[in-house]
Design a protein around this motif. Sequence first.
Motif, PDB file in Angstrom:
ATOM      1  N   VAL A 294       0.861  -1.183   0.000  1.00  0.00           N
ATOM      2  CA  VAL A 294       0.000   0.000   0.000  1.00  0.00           C
ATOM      3  C   VAL A 294       0.897   1.233   0.000  1.00  0.00           C
ATOM      4  O   VAL A 294       1.834   1.343   0.802  1.00  0.00           O
ATOM      5  N   LEU A 295       0.619   2.165  -0.901  1.00  0.00           N
ATOM      6  CA  LEU A 295       1.406   3.396  -1.000  1.00  0.00           C
ATOM      7  C   LEU A 295       1.015   4.373   0.108  1.00  0.00           C
ATOM      8  O   LEU A 295      -0.130   4.387   0.565  1.00  0.00           O
ATOM      9  N   ASN A 296       1.983   5.199   0.509  1.00  0.00           N
ATOM     10  CA  ASN A 296       1.784   6.131   1.611  1.00  0.00           C
ATOM     11  C   ASN A 296       2.171   7.539   1.151  1.00  0.00           C
ATOM     12  O   ASN A 296       3.332   7.788   0.845  1.00  0.00           O
ATOM     13  N   PRO A 297       1.211   8.464   1.063  1.00  0.00           N
ATOM     14  CA  PRO A 297       1.546   9.823   0.615  1.00  0.00           C
ATOM     15  C   PRO A 297       2.503  10.544   1.553  1.00  0.00           C
ATOM     16  O   PRO A 297       3.097  11.567   1.165  1.00  0.00           O
ATOM     17  N   SER A 298       2.679  10.015   2.771  1.00  0.00           N
ATOM     18  CA  SER A 298       3.620  10.627   3.722  1.00  0.00           C
ATOM     19  C   SER A 298       4.986   9.955   3.687  1.00  0.00           C
ATOM     20  O   SER A 298       5.885  10.340   4.455  1.00  0.00           O
ATOM     21  N   ASN A 299       5.148   8.948   2.833  1.00  0.00           N
ATOM     22  CA  ASN A 299       6.430   8.250   2.711  1.00  0.00           C
ATOM     23  C   ASN A 299       6.677   7.970   1.235  1.00  0.00           C
ATOM     24  O   ASN A 299       6.136   7.021   0.677  1.00  0.00           O
ATOM     25  N   THR A 300       7.489   8.789   0.610  1.00  0.00           N
ATOM     26  CA  THR A 300       7.718   8.684  -0.837  1.00  0.00           C
ATOM     27  C   THR A 300       9.061   8.038  -1.157  1.00  0.00           C
ATOM     28  O   THR A 300       9.637   8.276  -2.220  1.00  0.00           O
ATOM     29  N   GLU A 301       9.548   7.210  -0.250  1.00  0.00           N
ATOM     30  CA  GLU A 301      10.793   6.480  -0.501  1.00  0.00           C
ATOM     31  C   GLU A 301      10.677   5.670  -1.793  1.00  0.00           C
ATOM     32  O   GLU A 301       9.641   5.072  -2.071  1.00  0.00           O
ATOM     33  N   VAL A 302      11.760   5.657  -2.585  1.00  0.00           N
ATOM     34  CA  VAL A 302      11.745   4.932  -3.851  1.00  0.00           C
ATOM     35  C   VAL A 302      12.588   3.665  -3.728  1.00  0.00           C
ATOM     36  O   VAL A 302      13.375   3.498  -2.798  1.00  0.00           O
ATOM     37  N   ALA A 303      12.410   2.770  -4.703  1.00  0.00           N
ATOM     38  CA  ALA A 303      13.149   1.509  -4.707  1.00  0.00           C
ATOM     39  C   ALA A 303      14.630   1.760  -4.931  1.00  0.00           C
ATOM     40  O   ALA A 303      15.029   2.688  -5.659  1.00  0.00           O
ATOM     41  N   ASN A 304      15.467   0.908  -4.314  1.00  0.00           N
ATOM     42  CA  ASN A 304      16.910   1.009  -4.542  1.00  0.00           C
ATOM     43  C   ASN A 304      17.353  -0.048  -5.539  1.00  0.00           C
ATOM     44  O   ASN A 304      16.583  -0.942  -5.907  1.00  0.00           O
ATOM     45  N   SER A 305      18.588   0.041  -5.962  1.00  0.00           N
ATOM     46  CA  SER A 305      19.082  -0.807  -7.053  1.00  0.00           C
ATOM     47  C   SER A 305      19.192  -2.273  -6.673  1.00  0.00           C
ATOM     48  O   SER A 305      19.286  -3.138  -7.551  1.00  0.00           O
ATOM     49  N   THR A 306      19.176  -2.589  -5.373  1.00  0.00           N
ATOM     50  CA  THR A 306      19.305  -3.993  -4.948  1.00  0.00           C
ATOM     51  C   THR A 306      17.961  -4.598  -4.533  1.00  0.00           C
ATOM     52  O   THR A 306      17.904  -5.754  -4.150  1.00  0.00           O
ATOM     53  N   GLN A 307      16.929  -3.821  -4.641  1.00  0.00           N
ATOM     54  CA  GLN A 307      15.620  -4.262  -4.153  1.00  0.00           C
ATOM     55  C   GLN A 307      14.992  -5.265  -5.102  1.00  0.00           C
ATOM     56  O   GLN A 307      14.883  -5.027  -6.307  1.00  0.00           O
ATOM     57  N   ALA A 308      14.568  -6.409  -4.575  1.00  0.00           N
ATOM     58  CA  ALA A 308      13.943  -7.439  -5.401  1.00  0.00           C
ATOM     59  C   ALA A 308      12.443  -7.479  -5.230  1.00  0.00           C
ATOM     60  O   ALA A 308      11.719  -7.949  -6.112  1.00  0.00           O
ATOM     61  N   SER A 309      11.951  -7.015  -4.067  1.00  0.00           N
ATOM     62  CA  SER A 309      10.515  -6.984  -3.825  1.00  0.00           C
ATOM     63  C   SER A 309      10.151  -5.635  -3.245  1.00  0.00           C
ATOM     64  O   SER A 309      11.023  -4.830  -2.904  1.00  0.00           O
ATOM     65  N   GLY A 310       8.864  -5.380  -3.145  1.00  0.00           N
ATOM     66  CA  GLY A 310       8.421  -4.101  -2.632  1.00  0.00           C
ATOM     67  C   GLY A 310       8.759  -3.917  -1.170  1.00  0.00           C
ATOM     68  O   GLY A 310       8.840  -4.883  -0.401  1.00  0.00           O
ATOM     69  N   ALA A 311       8.960  -2.658  -0.771  1.00  0.00           N
ATOM     70  CA  ALA A 311       9.260  -2.339   0.621  1.00  0.00           C
ATOM     71  C   ALA A 311       8.057  -1.645   1.248  1.00  0.00           C
ATOM     72  O   ALA A 311       7.408  -0.808   0.607  1.00  0.00           O
ATOM     73  N   PRO A 312       7.742  -1.964   2.516  1.00  0.00           N
ATOM     74  CA  PRO A 312       6.586  -1.337   3.177  1.00  0.00           C
ATOM     75  C   PRO A 312       6.760   0.173   3.269  1.00  0.00           C
ATOM     76  O   PRO A 312       7.862   0.682   3.502  1.00  0.00           O
ATOM     77  N   ALA A 313       5.650   0.897   3.089  1.00  0.00           N
ATOM     78  CA  ALA A 313       5.670   2.352   3.175  1.00  0.00           C
ATOM     79  C   ALA A 313       5.128   2.834   4.511  1.00  0.00           C
ATOM     80  O   ALA A 313       5.047   4.044   4.744  1.00  0.00           O
ATOM     81  N   TYR A 314       4.760   1.897   5.398  1.00  0.00           N
ATOM     82  CA  TYR A 314       4.221   2.234   6.709  1.00  0.00           C
ATOM     83  C   TYR A 314       5.087   1.591   7.784  1.00  0.00           C
ATOM     84  O   TYR A 314       5.717   0.556   7.566  1.00  0.00           O
ATOM     85  N   THR A 315       5.105   2.213   8.963  1.00  0.00           N
ATOM     86  CA  THR A 315       5.818   1.640  10.089  1.00  0.00           C
ATOM     87  C   THR A 315       5.261   0.255  10.381  1.00  0.00           C
ATOM     88  O   THR A 315       4.048   0.044  10.323  1.00  0.00           O
ATOM     89  N   ALA A 316       6.155  -0.667  10.675  1.00  0.00           N
ATOM     90  CA  ALA A 316       5.743  -2.058  10.880  1.00  0.00           C
ATOM     91  C   ALA A 316       4.612  -2.156  11.899  1.00  0.00           C
ATOM     92  O   ALA A 316       4.674  -1.591  12.989  1.00  0.00           O
ATOM     93  N   THR A 317       3.559  -2.846  11.491  1.00  0.00           N
ATOM     94  CA  THR A 317       2.404  -3.056  12.371  1.00  0.00           C
ATOM     95  C   THR A 317       2.012  -4.525  12.325  1.00  0.00           C
ATOM     96  O   THR A 317       2.493  -5.284  11.494  1.00  0.00           O
ATOM     97  N   ALA A 318       1.111  -4.903  13.207  1.00  0.00           N
ATOM     98  CA  ALA A 318       0.620  -6.278  13.209  1.00  0.00           C
ATOM     99  C   ALA A 318      -0.271  -6.502  11.998  1.00  0.00           C
ATOM    100  O   ALA A 318      -1.081  -5.648  11.630  1.00  0.00           O
ATOM    101  N   SER A 319      -0.118  -7.662  11.380  1.00  0.00           N
ATOM    102  CA  SER A 319      -0.933  -7.989  10.214  1.00  0.00           C
ATOM    103  C   SER A 319      -2.302  -8.479  10.654  1.00  0.00           C
ATOM    104  O   SER A 319      -2.455  -9.062  11.722  1.00  0.00           O
ATOM    105  N   ALA A 320      -3.295  -8.251   9.787  1.00  0.00           N
ATOM    106  CA  ALA A 320      -4.642  -8.745  10.059  1.00  0.00           C
ATOM    107  C   ALA A 320      -4.724 -10.216   9.690  1.00  0.00           C
ATOM    108  O   ALA A 320      -4.041 -10.682   8.773  1.00  0.00           O
ATOM    109  N   SER A 321      -5.567 -10.954  10.390  1.00  0.00           N
ATOM    110  CA  SER A 321      -5.754 -12.367  10.068  1.00  0.00           C
ATOM    111  C   SER A 321      -6.723 -12.539   8.904  1.00  0.00           C
ATOM    112  O   SER A 321      -6.739 -13.577   8.244  1.00  0.00           O
TER     113      SER A 321
END
Length: 383
Positions: A294-321
């Motif tokens: 999920v994209l975050n308008p308050s976090n516009t970090e872009v992918a780096n050259s070594t990135q193979a998968s997407g990176a979270p745009a939100y501070t780590a939280t508990a996942s929903a079941s």
Amino acid sequence: MQFKILSLLGLAAHAAAQTSNNTLNSTLSSRPELSNLTSLLNTNSALVAALENASNVTILAPSNEAFAALDMSSLTDSSLVDALLQYHVLNGTYTAAQITDMSTFVPTLLNNKSYSNITGGQVVECIKVGDETVFYSGLLQNSTVTTADVNFTGGVMHIVDRVLTLPVDVLDTASAAGLSSFHGAVNATDLSNVANYTPDLTIFAPNNEAFRSVYDALQNLSSNDLTNIISYHVVNGSSPHYSSTLQSGTMLQTILGQNLAITIENGTVFVNAARVITPNVLVANGVVHIIDNVLNPSNTEVANSTQASGAPAYTATASASEDPFTSGQSAPSTTIGSIPTSGSAGPTSSSRSTAGAHMPMKTGTISYGALLGAGAAVLGGLI
């Protein structure tokens, strides 16, 4: 650039096609495997006359076997039949040899706003997969060329093994693609009509896993905050941004007013730091690219050259079941076609299907659900 090159090659193919003395009618009459298409065309004398006088077009001609996968008795809506036929006519003459393993998006004659809301006409995706020439239409359905380069005076015809599927609206496509959390999140805002009816949209739609992973960050948001987040996934321009037009370093302005950054690393497309996992899902008013975060308008970090998968745009939280925003949604009545497993230029599987096909459906101003209620059922046997 790819489309310009293809257009130049199309001029050469058009010149070659003009050496044929076969009219469209005589070409169809000489092909018994196209008798169902001929019968359907005969219900639209205006289109037949236009095609007889046309030049520089490519016709994707479904075989009788392709039509056998449809319930022909359901094709009683004349405007629907007209739209379906128009969607099988491409602007430009394209031989099979001109289509490469890089996806190209070619406009068709389908401009009826009840079925398509794209400037210049609804498109098909053309790609070479192995030795096969494949055309992708709505819901990622693939039609494979079985007989290529049948020349006639107006251009060239390719016989295909499946009737093209008219792209449907964004929310019905999201349901078919299993994007029930995105569908529910859009419904929870005031963006449903924006998503379905605004022309020339590009939408980066997170999958359900992406929504589950940030559930804690989203569950207590105000309606306005959720609207802003969903708006940050939607781009409105002069034309949709298909994968062939995305370039690394491009900035796309969203309807929120903030930009998204496109990065391409080793053929994988990233939007900000999210990876595109399924590109080029054609919809009635543009294109949907499925992403893994999920994209975050308050976090516009872009992918780096070594990135193979997407990176979270939100501070780590508990996942929903369970998948969030899905309460009260009905089960989808259809699914999309084969889904690529990496950020490729287009769908990666073109296995020829002899099973049932999607019933073509009216989109745009008339809802998918209303058509189903009127008896336009989607047949089974989908890939």
